[in-house]
Scaffold this active site. Structure first.
Site, short mmCIF file in Angstrom:
data_model
loop_
_atom_site.label_atom_id
_atom_site.label_comp_id
_atom_site.label_asym_id
_atom_site.label_seq_id
_atom_site.Cartn_x
_atom_site.Cartn_y
_atom_site.Cartn_z
N TYR A 1 0.82 -1.20 0.00
CA TYR A 1 0.00 0.00 0.00
C TYR A 1 0.87 1.26 0.00
O TYR A 1 0.54 2.26 -0.64
CB TYR A 1 -0.95 -0.04 1.19
CG TYR A 1 -2.16 0.85 1.08
CD1 TYR A 1 -2.75 1.14 -0.15
CD2 TYR A 1 -2.73 1.40 2.21
CE1 TYR A 1 -3.86 1.95 -0.23
CE2 TYR A 1 -3.85 2.21 2.14
CZ TYR A 1 -4.41 2.49 0.90
OH TYR A 1 -5.51 3.30 0.81
N LEU B 1 1.99 1.75 -3.52
CA LEU B 1 0.88 2.26 -4.32
C LEU B 1 0.69 3.75 -4.05
O LEU B 1 0.51 4.54 -4.99
CB LEU B 1 -0.40 1.50 -4.03
CG LEU B 1 -1.65 2.06 -4.72
CD1 LEU B 1 -1.54 1.94 -6.24
CD2 LEU B 1 -2.91 1.37 -4.21
N HIS B 2 0.74 4.15 -2.80
CA HIS B 2 0.58 5.57 -2.44
C HIS B 2 1.62 6.43 -3.17
O HIS B 2 1.29 7.46 -3.75
CB HIS B 2 0.71 5.74 -0.93
CG HIS B 2 0.89 7.15 -0.48
ND1 HIS B 2 -0.04 8.14 -0.72
CD2 HIS B 2 1.92 7.75 0.17
CE1 HIS B 2 0.40 9.28 -0.21
NE2 HIS B 2 1.59 9.07 0.32
N ARG B 3 2.88 5.99 -3.18
CA ARG B 3 3.92 6.76 -3.87
C ARG B 3 3.64 6.83 -5.37
O ARG B 3 3.83 7.88 -5.99
CB ARG B 3 5.29 6.14 -3.59
CG ARG B 3 5.78 6.45 -2.18
CD ARG B 3 7.24 6.09 -1.99
NE ARG B 3 7.49 4.66 -1.95
CZ ARG B 3 7.33 3.90 -0.88
NH1 ARG B 3 6.90 4.41 0.24
NH2 ARG B 3 7.59 2.61 -0.94
#
Length: 189
Positions: free
Chosen positions: A25, A28-30
Site C-alpha cells: 500500500y 501504491l501511495h507513492r
C-alpha cells in the site's frame, strides 16, 4: 470505474500479511502521488472488522479506467514486491457489481504526538493539551488498517479504512493518493 486489477499477497514465511500489505500500500501511495492520480480508487475485498480480527486481508483491488490502470502499471512501482504479490490483468468490472465507498477514518486516540501538535498549534502547555485529549472512556477501534510511514515526517502511522455498505448506484468524485474518497464509490463484487 469500469476496470480493475487484483493484487494478492503470496504466502511468505518471513513476513506476516499485514506487514506485506502495508509495504504494498505504501508503494501504491507513492505511485499515485507520482502520477498525481485522482481517478484511481482502492478496495480490500477480504477486509475484516473487529477488535481481534481487524485486517485489510491479503487482497488489494485497484479501480479505474483501463487507460489509467494501464498507465499506473507501466510505472515500476511494484519493484521489490513482485516476489510477494500476484497481479491480474486489467479486467472489466462485472455488470452486476454493487458500489461502496472506501474512506479513511481518523480517531482522536490521545497519542503523545497529537498532544504535542495541539500544544504547539494553540500555544498551550503539553499538560493543558493532554487534558483535552484525555480519554473519557476506553475506545476500541475495530476498523482494519495499514501501518504506513509518512514521507514528510518519517513517522509511522495507522491508516484506518472503512468500507461502506454496498449500494446499487455509483457516486462519482475524486480519490486521494491513497485511493480513498470521502464520497466517491468503487465497484464491489
Amino acid at each position: 470505474m469500469d476496470h480493475y486489477i487484483d493484487l494478492r499477497l503470496r504466502p511468505d514465511p518471513d513476513f506476516e500479511p499485514p506487514k506485506l500489505m502495508g509495504a504494498l500500500y505504501s508503494k501504491l501511495h507513492r505511485a499515485l502521488f507520482d502520477l498525481q492520480a485522482s481517478d484511481i480508487g482502492v478496495s480490500f475485498p477480504q477486509h475484516k472488522v473487529g477488535v481481534k480480527a481487524r485486517s485489510l486481508g491479503e487482497h488489494l483491488r485497484l479501480h479505474g479506467t483501463r487507460a489509467r490502470l494501464d498507465e499506473l502499471m507501466t510505472l515500476s512501482w511494484l519493484t521489490g514486491m513482485r516476489d510477494h504479490v500476484t497481479v491480474s490483468d486489467v479486467m472489466a468490472v462485472p455488470g452486476e457489481a454493487q458500489q461502496i465507498n472506501v474512506v479513511r477514518k481518523q480517531f482522536n486516540t490521545g497519542s503523545p504526538s497529537r498532544v504535542r501538535r495541539y500544544a504547539k498549534r494553540h500555544n498551550v502547555s503539553e499538560a493543558e493539551a493532554e487534558k483535552l485529549y484525555a480519554p473519557t472512556h476506553e475506545r476500541r477501534i475495530t476498523l482494519p488498517f495499514a501501518q504506513l510511514g509518512s514521507r514528510s515526517t518519517q513517522e509511522r502511522f495507522c491508516l484506518f479504512i472503512h468500507h461502506s455498505k454496498p449500494q446499487p448506484e455509483a457516486v462519482h468524485g475524486t480519490f486521494n493518493h491513497y485511493g480513498l474518497s470521502p464520497k466517491a464509490t468503487v465497484p464491489w463484487f
